[in-house]
Design a protein around this motif. Structure first.
Motif, PDB file in Angstrom:
ATOM      1  N   ALA A  89      -8.668  20.196 -33.818  1.00 30.10           N
ATOM      2  CA  ALA A  89      -9.000  20.110 -35.249  1.00 30.10           C
ATOM      3  C   ALA A  89     -10.252  19.306 -35.525  1.00 30.10           C
ATOM      4  O   ALA A  89     -10.265  18.363 -36.309  1.00 30.10           O
ATOM      5  N   GLY A  90     -11.343  19.669 -34.849  1.00 27.04           N
ATOM      6  CA  GLY A  90     -12.617  19.050 -35.134  1.00 27.04           C
ATOM      7  C   GLY A  90     -12.816  17.671 -34.549  1.00 27.04           C
ATOM      8  O   GLY A  90     -13.792  16.996 -34.883  1.00 27.04           O
ATOM      9  N   ARG A 132      -7.035  23.592 -39.764  1.00 28.05           N
ATOM     10  CA  ARG A 132      -6.665  22.313 -40.361  1.00 28.05           C
ATOM     11  C   ARG A 132      -7.891  21.507 -40.740  1.00 28.05           C
ATOM     12  O   ARG A 132      -7.814  20.547 -41.522  1.00 28.05           O
ATOM     13  N   THR A 133      -9.032  21.884 -40.198  1.00 30.36           N
ATOM     14  CA  THR A 133     -10.299  21.278 -40.586  1.00 30.36           C
ATOM     15  C   THR A 133     -11.266  22.393 -40.981  1.00 30.36           C
ATOM     16  O   THR A 133     -11.202  23.492 -40.417  1.00 30.36           O
TER      17      THR A 133
END
Length: 214
Positions: A89-90, A132-133
């Motif tokens: 997620a990033g 999610r990001t």
């Protein structure tokens, strides 16, 4: 749609919920009518019935047994589409989860997916592929490596934690969840139709040529 059973019960529930949410959107907005998501064992189950397979990384990924390696190689070679989600997620992961998960698999060359990829217009027009990001990273099998399948990628690897975003379990805005679901829809469309949308860019030239030849 299917997901890989990893032995992590919580992750399995999250994967099933995410794919169910994606299936609901496909049923509501497209002509695709998937059944309930199925959890599969890479070592034992026949993967052929599933055009799309989601594989989330656990906290401690391990190398697959030989039977699973053979099964997965066959799936990728015969037209299945696999999304490996490292769920970073990033956070700038080093790629080790995917490397461990795919150790022993005949992995093709990869290239970063941009808005110019067919995935960006398979159903929705997308400039990014958030999970999610909003800044999720995504790589795919290079078109040159997929020449035997008309350039259609069989393998995608990213860090978006997409199942959590699809299910609404992640702490994200409604808009970001919507965009993540659109990414999922586009991915399933690529799994089902390949480069159909990429071929459409040639329609005006083909129609013009047909008109001249009459």
């Amino acid at each position: 749609l299917a997901y890989v059973r990893t032995g992590d019960a919580r992750l399995g529930r999250e994967s099933a919920a995410g794919l169910q949410a994606l299936s609901d959107v496909l049923n509501q907005r497209t002509s695709v009518e998937p059944g309930a998501p199925v959890g599969v064992d890479l070592s034992r189950d026949d993967l052929a019935p599933y055009p799309f397979l989601y594989w989330p990384a656990t906290s401690a990924p391990q190398r697959l047994p030989d039977a699973a390696l053979t099964n997965l190689d066959r799936y990728l070679a015969t037209g299945g589409l696999l999304l490996i989600d490292t769920r970073d997620a990033g956070r700038g992961g080093d790629g080790r989860p995917a490397a461990l998960m795919l150790a022993g698999v005949d992995v093709p060359p990869l290239e970063q997916v941009t808005a110019e990829h067919v995935l960006g217009r398979a159903f929705y027009i997308l400039r990014a592929f958030p999970g999610r990001t909003p800044s999720a990273q995504l790589w795919a099998e290079a078109a040159s490596a997929a020449s035997a399948r008309d350039g259609v990628a069989s393998l995608f690897i990213g860090d978006g934690d997409w199942a959590a975003a699809w299910s609404g379990g992640a702490d994200i805005s409604a808009r970001q969840r919507e965009l993540s679901l659109r990414f999922g829809v586009n991915l399933v469309m690529v799994a089902l139709t390949g480069n159909y949308k990429a071929d459409q860019v040639h329609v005006p030239a083909l129609l013009e040529r047909m008109g001249r030849d009459r």
